[in-house]
Design a protein around this motif. Structure first.
Motif, PDB file in Angstrom:
ATOM      1  N   GLN A   1       0.777  -1.118  -0.171  1.00  0.00           N
ATOM      2  CA  GLN A   1      -0.163  -0.105   0.074  1.00  0.00           C
ATOM      3  C   GLN A   1       0.762   1.158  -0.044  1.00  0.00           C
ATOM      4  O   GLN A   1       1.812   1.481   0.773  1.00  0.00           O
ATOM      5  N   VAL A   2       0.620   2.126  -1.130  1.00  0.00           N
ATOM      6  CA  VAL A   2       1.416   3.363  -0.987  1.00  0.00           C
ATOM      7  C   VAL A   2       1.083   4.275  -0.246  1.00  0.00           C
ATOM      8  O   VAL A   2      -0.101   4.512   0.391  1.00  0.00           O
ATOM      9  N   GLN A   3       1.904   4.979   0.628  1.00  0.00           N
ATOM     10  CA  GLN A   3       1.777   5.657   1.898  1.00  0.00           C
ATOM     11  C   GLN A   3       2.889   6.724   2.160  1.00  0.00           C
ATOM     12  O   GLN A   3       4.170   6.178   2.048  1.00  0.00           O
ATOM     13  N   VAL A   4       2.500   7.794   2.379  1.00  0.00           N
ATOM     14  CA  VAL A   4       3.408   8.950   2.835  1.00  0.00           C
ATOM     15  C   VAL A   4       2.859   9.419   3.989  1.00  0.00           C
ATOM     16  O   VAL A   4       1.614   9.710   4.134  1.00  0.00           O
ATOM     17  N   ARG A   5       3.622   9.554   5.376  1.00  0.00           N
ATOM     18  CA  ARG A   5       3.046  10.075   6.732  1.00  0.00           C
ATOM     19  C   ARG A   5       4.161  10.978   7.280  1.00  0.00           C
ATOM     20  O   ARG A   5       5.161  10.723   7.404  1.00  0.00           O
ATOM     21  N   GLU A   6       3.267  12.162   7.637  1.00  0.00           N
ATOM     22  CA  GLU A   6       4.129  13.347   8.102  1.00  0.00           C
ATOM     23  C   GLU A   6       4.310  13.041   9.741  1.00  0.00           C
ATOM     24  O   GLU A   6       3.376  12.605  10.292  1.00  0.00           O
ATOM     25  N   SER A   7       5.269  13.602  10.279  1.00  0.00           N
ATOM     26  CA  SER A   7       5.322  13.800  11.773  1.00  0.00           C
ATOM     27  C   SER A   7       6.188  14.998  12.244  1.00  0.00           C
ATOM     28  O   SER A   7       7.121  15.474  11.173  1.00  0.00           O
ATOM     29  N   GLY A   8       6.159  15.285  13.397  1.00  0.00           N
ATOM     30  CA  GLY A   8       7.204  16.368  13.971  1.00  0.00           C
ATOM     31  C   GLY A   8       6.551  17.609  13.915  1.00  0.00           C
ATOM     32  O   GLY A   8       7.167  18.605  14.632  1.00  0.00           O
ATOM     33  N   ARG A  19      11.665  20.274  13.210  1.00  0.00           N
ATOM     34  CA  ARG A  19      11.946  19.438  12.107  1.00  0.00           C
ATOM     35  C   ARG A  19      10.643  18.357  11.973  1.00  0.00           C
ATOM     36  O   ARG A  19      10.350  17.680  12.547  1.00  0.00           O
ATOM     37  N   LEU A  20      10.308  18.493  10.683  1.00  0.00           N
ATOM     38  CA  LEU A  20       9.214  17.525  10.023  1.00  0.00           C
ATOM     39  C   LEU A  20      10.032  16.363   9.442  1.00  0.00           C
ATOM     40  O   LEU A  20      10.826  16.735   8.745  1.00  0.00           O
ATOM     41  N   SER A  21       9.482  15.327   9.419  1.00  0.00           N
ATOM     42  CA  SER A  21       9.772  13.881   8.831  1.00  0.00           C
ATOM     43  C   SER A  21       8.503  13.636   7.889  1.00  0.00           C
ATOM     44  O   SER A  21       7.197  13.835   8.102  1.00  0.00           O
ATOM     45  N   CYS A  22       8.873  13.047   6.716  1.00  0.00           N
ATOM     46  CA  CYS A  22       7.769  12.375   5.730  1.00  0.00           C
ATOM     47  C   CYS A  22       8.348  10.941   5.533  1.00  0.00           C
ATOM     48  O   CYS A  22       9.420  10.945   4.883  1.00  0.00           O
ATOM     49  N   THR A  23       7.590  10.031   6.213  1.00  0.00           N
ATOM     50  CA  THR A  23       8.304   8.675   5.873  1.00  0.00           C
ATOM     51  C   THR A  23       7.231   7.693   4.804  1.00  0.00           C
ATOM     52  O   THR A  23       6.036   8.048   5.059  1.00  0.00           O
ATOM     53  N   ALA A  24       7.941   7.164   3.954  1.00  0.00           N
ATOM     54  CA  ALA A  24       7.318   6.631   2.886  1.00  0.00           C
ATOM     55  C   ALA A  24       7.361   5.178   2.987  1.00  0.00           C
ATOM     56  O   ALA A  24       8.196   4.547   3.596  1.00  0.00           O
ATOM     57  N   SER A  25       6.443   4.640   2.466  1.00  0.00           N
ATOM     58  CA  SER A  25       6.181   3.092   2.291  1.00  0.00           C
ATOM     59  C   SER A  25       5.243   2.701   1.083  1.00  0.00           C
ATOM     60  O   SER A  25       4.588   3.296   0.387  1.00  0.00           O
ATOM     61  N   GLY A  26       5.585   1.476   0.676  1.00  0.00           N
ATOM     62  CA  GLY A  26       4.924   0.911  -0.659  1.00  0.00           C
ATOM     63  C   GLY A  26       5.252   1.358  -1.935  1.00  0.00           C
ATOM     64  O   GLY A  26       4.640   1.057  -2.928  1.00  0.00           O
ATOM     65  N   PHE A  27       6.099   2.078  -2.104  1.00  0.00           N
ATOM     66  CA  PHE A  27       6.772   2.454  -3.462  1.00  0.00           C
ATOM     67  C   PHE A  27       8.231   2.987  -3.324  1.00  0.00           C
ATOM     68  O   PHE A  27       8.859   3.060  -2.086  1.00  0.00           O
ATOM     69  N   LEU A 110       2.415  15.096  -9.150  1.00  0.00           N
ATOM     70  CA  LEU A 110       2.075  13.918 -10.011  1.00  0.00           C
ATOM     71  C   LEU A 110       0.667  14.132 -10.529  1.00  0.00           C
ATOM     72  O   LEU A 110      -0.386  14.528  -9.858  1.00  0.00           O
ATOM     73  N   ASP A 111       0.232  13.441 -11.524  1.00  0.00           N
ATOM     74  CA  ASP A 111      -1.020  13.108 -12.136  1.00  0.00           C
ATOM     75  C   ASP A 111      -1.966  12.389 -11.026  1.00  0.00           C
ATOM     76  O   ASP A 111      -1.469  11.585 -10.502  1.00  0.00           O
ATOM     77  N   LYS A 112      -3.060  12.833 -11.001  1.00  0.00           N
ATOM     78  CA  LYS A 112      -3.954  12.264  -9.934  1.00  0.00           C
ATOM     79  C   LYS A 112      -4.260  10.892 -10.320  1.00  0.00           C
ATOM     80  O   LYS A 112      -4.705  10.136  -9.225  1.00  0.00           O
ATOM     81  N   SER A 113      -4.141  10.394 -11.491  1.00  0.00           N
ATOM     82  CA  SER A 113      -4.302   8.719 -11.757  1.00  0.00           C
ATOM     83  C   SER A 113      -3.099   8.174 -10.888  1.00  0.00           C
ATOM     84  O   SER A 113      -3.394   6.791 -10.703  1.00  0.00           O
ATOM     85  N   TRP A 114      -2.240   8.550 -10.289  1.00  0.00           N
ATOM     86  CA  TRP A 114      -1.286   7.743  -9.458  1.00  0.00           C
ATOM     87  C   TRP A 114      -1.938   7.615  -8.184  1.00  0.00           C
ATOM     88  O   TRP A 114      -1.449   6.731  -7.385  1.00  0.00           O
ATOM     89  N   GLY A 115      -3.193   8.351  -7.511  1.00  0.00           N
ATOM     90  CA  GLY A 115      -3.838   7.815  -6.638  1.00  0.00           C
ATOM     91  C   GLY A 115      -3.439   8.759  -5.317  1.00  0.00           C
ATOM     92  O   GLY A 115      -2.265   9.587  -5.523  1.00  0.00           O
ATOM     93  N   MET A 116      -4.329   9.011  -4.389  1.00  0.00           N
ATOM     94  CA  MET A 116      -3.913   9.882  -3.014  1.00  0.00           C
ATOM     95  C   MET A 116      -2.861   9.223  -1.985  1.00  0.00           C
ATOM     96  O   MET A 116      -2.652   9.988  -1.139  1.00  0.00           O
ATOM     97  N   GLY A 117      -2.531   7.916  -2.282  1.00  0.00           N
ATOM     98  CA  GLY A 117      -1.625   7.675  -1.232  1.00  0.00           C
ATOM     99  C   GLY A 117      -0.172   8.197  -1.412  1.00  0.00           C
ATOM    100  O   GLY A 117       0.699   8.035  -0.319  1.00  0.00           O
ATOM    101  N   TYR A 118       0.117   9.094  -2.513  1.00  0.00           N
ATOM    102  CA  TYR A 118       1.378   9.751  -2.624  1.00  0.00           C
ATOM    103  C   TYR A 118       1.054  11.162  -1.692  1.00  0.00           C
ATOM    104  O   TYR A 118       2.130  11.778  -1.839  1.00  0.00           O
ATOM    105  N   TRP A 119      -0.143  11.355  -1.214  1.00  0.00           N
ATOM    106  CA  TRP A 119      -0.169  12.461  -0.418  1.00  0.00           C
ATOM    107  C   TRP A 119      -0.220  12.119   1.039  1.00  0.00           C
ATOM    108  O   TRP A 119      -1.097  11.247   1.320  1.00  0.00           O
ATOM    109  N   GLY A 120       0.414  12.789   2.048  1.00  0.00           N
ATOM    110  CA  GLY A 120       0.103  12.498   3.252  1.00  0.00           C
ATOM    111  C   GLY A 120      -0.930  13.240   3.736  1.00  0.00           C
ATOM    112  O   GLY A 120      -1.679  14.360   3.191  1.00  0.00           O
TER     113      GLY A 120
END
Length: 129
Positions: A1-8, A19-27, A110-120
């Motif tokens: 599952q494509v996901q990005v998640r912010e923290s901090g 300091r903000l972090s953006c952790t990615a998974s699934g791609f 990114l084009d919207k066709s990539w899906g919302m998983g690429y946005w946190g």
């Protein structure tokens, strides 16, 4: 599952740092350009910084240039945003996203066709005066 998640995010006084972090998974994180965006209540979303897949090229909006620093660790699949000299006008929801392009003058979404998983979903930053 494509996901990005912010923290901090959090509450900080003017002049302080976060300091903000953006952790990615699934791609394949190292194959994607990445960016930071923010949106304050009643205002449009603003793209404030991006970094290309290699980390060699970065972009900053005029509103954060000289105060914020973007970086990434492809081995850890994490992107960072070091925010210094924070101002009350930096108060916003900060989000990260994968991009189709990042160059010294801006970025391409990114084009919207990539899906919302690429946005946190975002992390709130509040700067008190």
């Amino acid at each position: 599952q494509v996901q990005v998640r912010e923290s901090g995010g959090g509450l900080v006084q003017a002049g302080g740092s976060l300091r903000l972090s953006c952790t990615a998974s699934g791609f394949d994180f190292g194959d994607f350009h990445m960016g930071w965006f923010r949106q304050a209540p009643g205002k449009e979303r603003e793209g404030i910084s991006c970094i290309d897949y290699s980390g060699r090229t970065t972009y900053y909006s005029e509103s954060v240039k000289g105060r914020f620093t973007i970086s990434r660790d492809n081995a850890k699949k994490v992107m960072y945003l070091q925010m210094n000299s924070l101002k009350p006008e930096d108060t916003a929801m900060y989000s990260c996203a994968a991009l189709s392009g990042c160059y010294s003058g801006g970025y391409y979404l990114l084009d919207k066709s990539w899906g919302m998983g690429y946005w946190g979903e975002g992390t709130q930053v509040t700067v008190s005066s």
